[in-house]
Motif scaffolding. Structure first.
Motif, PDB file in Angstrom:
ATOM      1  N   LYS A  56       0.786  -1.047   0.013  1.00  0.00           N
ATOM      2  CA  LYS A  56      -0.105   0.059   0.297  1.00  0.00           C
ATOM      3  C   LYS A  56       0.798   1.343  -0.079  1.00  0.00           C
ATOM      4  O   LYS A  56       0.612   2.191  -0.784  1.00  0.00           O
ATOM      5  N   PRO A  57       1.975   1.266   0.924  1.00  0.00           N
ATOM      6  CA  PRO A  57       2.771   2.588   0.751  1.00  0.00           C
ATOM      7  C   PRO A  57       3.464   2.797  -0.707  1.00  0.00           C
ATOM      8  O   PRO A  57       3.397   4.157  -1.059  1.00  0.00           O
ATOM      9  N   ARG A  58       3.581   1.856  -1.380  1.00  0.00           N
ATOM     10  CA  ARG A  58       4.252   2.111  -2.670  1.00  0.00           C
ATOM     11  C   ARG A  58       3.006   2.577  -3.638  1.00  0.00           C
ATOM     12  O   ARG A  58       3.281   3.489  -4.398  1.00  0.00           O
ATOM     13  N   GLN A  59       2.030   1.958  -3.438  1.00  0.00           N
ATOM     14  CA  GLN A  59       0.806   2.428  -4.243  1.00  0.00           C
ATOM     15  C   GLN A  59       0.526   3.864  -4.057  1.00  0.00           C
ATOM     16  O   GLN A  59       0.245   4.762  -5.120  1.00  0.00           O
ATOM     17  N   GLN A  60       0.676   4.038  -2.740  1.00  0.00           N
ATOM     18  CA  GLN A  60       0.224   5.507  -2.439  1.00  0.00           C
ATOM     19  C   GLN A  60       1.173   6.750  -3.133  1.00  0.00           C
ATOM     20  O   GLN A  60       0.955   8.044  -3.493  1.00  0.00           O
ATOM     21  N   GLU A  61       2.515   5.959  -2.973  1.00  0.00           N
ATOM     22  CA  GLU A  61       3.662   6.969  -3.445  1.00  0.00           C
ATOM     23  C   GLU A  61       3.120   7.112  -4.958  1.00  0.00           C
ATOM     24  O   GLU A  61       3.555   8.139  -5.662  1.00  0.00           O
ATOM     25  N   MET A  62       2.975   5.840  -5.642  1.00  0.00           N
ATOM     26  CA  MET A  62       2.676   6.056  -7.047  1.00  0.00           C
ATOM     27  C   MET A  62       1.402   7.051  -7.389  1.00  0.00           C
ATOM     28  O   MET A  62       1.707   7.843  -8.411  1.00  0.00           O
ATOM     29  N   GLU A  63       0.438   6.913  -6.499  1.00  0.00           N
ATOM     30  CA  GLU A  63      -0.594   8.063  -6.725  1.00  0.00           C
ATOM     31  C   GLU A  63      -0.201   9.446  -6.586  1.00  0.00           C
ATOM     32  O   GLU A  63      -0.878  10.224  -7.293  1.00  0.00           O
ATOM     33  N   LYS A  64       0.595   9.670  -5.608  1.00  0.00           N
ATOM     34  CA  LYS A  64       1.125  10.930  -5.257  1.00  0.00           C
ATOM     35  C   LYS A  64       1.886  11.329  -6.704  1.00  0.00           C
ATOM     36  O   LYS A  64       1.699  12.611  -7.120  1.00  0.00           O
ATOM     37  N   LEU A  65       2.821  10.601  -7.236  1.00  0.00           N
ATOM     38  CA  LEU A  65       3.383  10.984  -8.427  1.00  0.00           C
ATOM     39  C   LEU A  65       2.372  11.135  -9.546  1.00  0.00           C
ATOM     40  O   LEU A  65       2.591  11.917 -10.257  1.00  0.00           O
ATOM     41  N   GLN A  66       1.329  10.546  -9.657  1.00  0.00           N
ATOM     42  CA  GLN A  66       0.213  10.766 -10.543  1.00  0.00           C
ATOM     43  C   GLN A  66      -0.216  11.948 -10.452  1.00  0.00           C
ATOM     44  O   GLN A  66      -0.626  12.818 -11.438  1.00  0.00           O
ATOM     45  N   ARG A  67      -0.867  12.400  -9.131  1.00  0.00           N
ATOM     46  CA  ARG A  67      -1.089  14.174  -8.959  1.00  0.00           C
ATOM     47  C   ARG A  67      -0.087  14.992  -9.409  1.00  0.00           C
ATOM     48  O   ARG A  67      -0.536  15.935  -9.756  1.00  0.00           O
ATOM     49  N   GLU A  68       1.255  14.580  -9.128  1.00  0.00           N
ATOM     50  CA  GLU A  68       2.128  15.649  -9.431  1.00  0.00           C
ATOM     51  C   GLU A  68       2.053  15.599 -11.012  1.00  0.00           C
ATOM     52  O   GLU A  68       2.090  16.725 -11.540  1.00  0.00           O
ATOM     53  N   LEU A  69       2.064  14.608 -11.604  1.00  0.00           N
ATOM     54  CA  LEU A  69       2.018  14.667 -13.141  1.00  0.00           C
ATOM     55  C   LEU A  69       0.898  15.473 -13.845  1.00  0.00           C
ATOM     56  O   LEU A  69       0.874  16.275 -14.698  1.00  0.00           O
ATOM     57  N   ALA A  70      -0.399  15.156 -12.925  1.00  0.00           N
ATOM     58  CA  ALA A  70      -1.588  15.888 -13.324  1.00  0.00           C
ATOM     59  C   ALA A  70      -1.383  17.569 -13.141  1.00  0.00           C
ATOM     60  O   ALA A  70      -1.908  18.277 -13.951  1.00  0.00           O
ATOM     61  N   SER A  71      -0.498  17.881 -12.122  1.00  0.00           N
ATOM     62  CA  SER A  71      -0.386  19.314 -11.765  1.00  0.00           C
ATOM     63  C   SER A  71       0.287  19.845 -12.824  1.00  0.00           C
ATOM     64  O   SER A  71       0.141  20.952 -13.170  1.00  0.00           O
ATOM     65  N   ILE A  72       1.459  19.303 -13.186  1.00  0.00           N
ATOM     66  CA  ILE A  72       2.412  19.756 -14.196  1.00  0.00           C
ATOM     67  C   ILE A  72       1.559  19.858 -15.759  1.00  0.00           C
ATOM     68  O   ILE A  72       1.615  21.023 -16.295  1.00  0.00           O
ATOM     69  N   GLN A  73       0.838  18.985 -15.769  1.00  0.00           N
ATOM     70  CA  GLN A  73       0.211  18.946 -17.164  1.00  0.00           C
ATOM     71  C   GLN A  73      -0.940  20.239 -16.891  1.00  0.00           C
ATOM     72  O   GLN A  73      -1.212  20.804 -17.997  1.00  0.00           O
ATOM     73  N   GLN A  74      -1.281  20.359 -15.883  1.00  0.00           N
ATOM     74  CA  GLN A  74      -2.534  21.487 -15.795  1.00  0.00           C
ATOM     75  C   GLN A  74      -1.761  22.837 -15.828  1.00  0.00           C
ATOM     76  O   GLN A  74      -2.287  23.903 -16.497  1.00  0.00           O
ATOM     77  N   GLN A  75      -0.534  23.064 -15.207  1.00  0.00           N
ATOM     78  CA  GLN A  75       0.058  24.228 -15.266  1.00  0.00           C
ATOM     79  C   GLN A  75       0.538  24.446 -16.798  1.00  0.00           C
ATOM     80  O   GLN A  75       0.292  25.414 -17.282  1.00  0.00           O
ATOM     81  N   VAL A  76       0.973  23.446 -17.817  1.00  0.00           N
ATOM     82  CA  VAL A  76       1.128  23.606 -18.944  1.00  0.00           C
ATOM     83  C   VAL A  76      -0.210  24.197 -19.794  1.00  0.00           C
ATOM     84  O   VAL A  76      -0.049  25.250 -20.559  1.00  0.00           O
ATOM     85  N   GLN A  77      -1.256  23.578 -19.445  1.00  0.00           N
ATOM     86  CA  GLN A  77      -2.472  23.920 -20.216  1.00  0.00           C
ATOM     87  C   GLN A  77      -2.965  25.238 -19.565  1.00  0.00           C
ATOM     88  O   GLN A  77      -3.427  26.284 -20.570  1.00  0.00           O
TER      89      GLN A  77
END
Length: 174
Positions: A56-77
């Motif tokens: 579960k901690p590794r899955q949560q870390e991956m979810e955090k990284l996915q949120r960071e990716l979405a944030s970067i994508q939103q910044q670009v848009q």
């Protein structure tokens, strides 16, 4: 049709043909769903819960990284046309780096879970086959066929629940 399924079906057919020659009326046949039997054991249920908690901690870390990716994508848009070429390149590089990191983490997690799951199922499968063999001897059954290879059977022939009970008794959860 998978090769494994085909082999099981062929073995079941050969067993039934040989039994019919030996006098099928004297032969006692039973059915067990090995997959349901193994997955229904308390030991496997506990191992699945432990596996989920462990990763579960590794899955949560991956979810955090996915949120960071979405944030970067939103910044670009949201800043399209407003960013300098250097800032766009920096965000693009960050995105690609995080995307590769996420892919590596996903691959590693899948490999680790699969390896551990296969170890657990392998040992439990071996134990379950031993339990099914003992169950057959106790009940005087000559042949036990795995349920997925069977086209039809009467529910009274199904020993899956008995196999689960015997497994749980032989290998109690600690």
């Amino acid at each position: 049709m998978s090769v494994r399924y085909g082999l099981r079906l062929a073995m079941a057919c050969l067993a039934l043909v040989s039994l019919s020659k030996a006098g099928l009326s004297q032969t006692k046949v039973a059915i067990v769903s090995m997959q349901r039997a193994i997955m229904g054991c308390a030991e496997i249920k506990k191992a699945a819960a432990e596996l989920e908690a462990k990763y579960k901690p590794r899955q949560q870390e991956m979810e955090k990284l996915q949120r960071e990716l979405a944030s970067i994508q939103q910044q670009v848009q949201s800043n399209a046309g407003k960013l300098t070429p250097a800032a766009e390149a920096d965000l693009s590089a960050q995105y690609q780096l995080k995307q590769r990191e996420l892919q590596r983490m996903d691959d590693d997690l899948k490999a680790d879970v699969t390896a551990e799951r296969n170890d657990i199922l392998g040992s439990s499968g071996k134990r379950m086959r031993e339990i099914v063999q003992k169950l057959a001897e106790e009940k005087g059954v000559d042949v036990i066929v795995d349920e997925p290879t069977t086209l039809f059977f009467k529910p009274a022939l199904d020993l899956t629940a008995d196999a689960i009970t015997a497994y749980d008794k032989a290998y109690p959860v600690k």
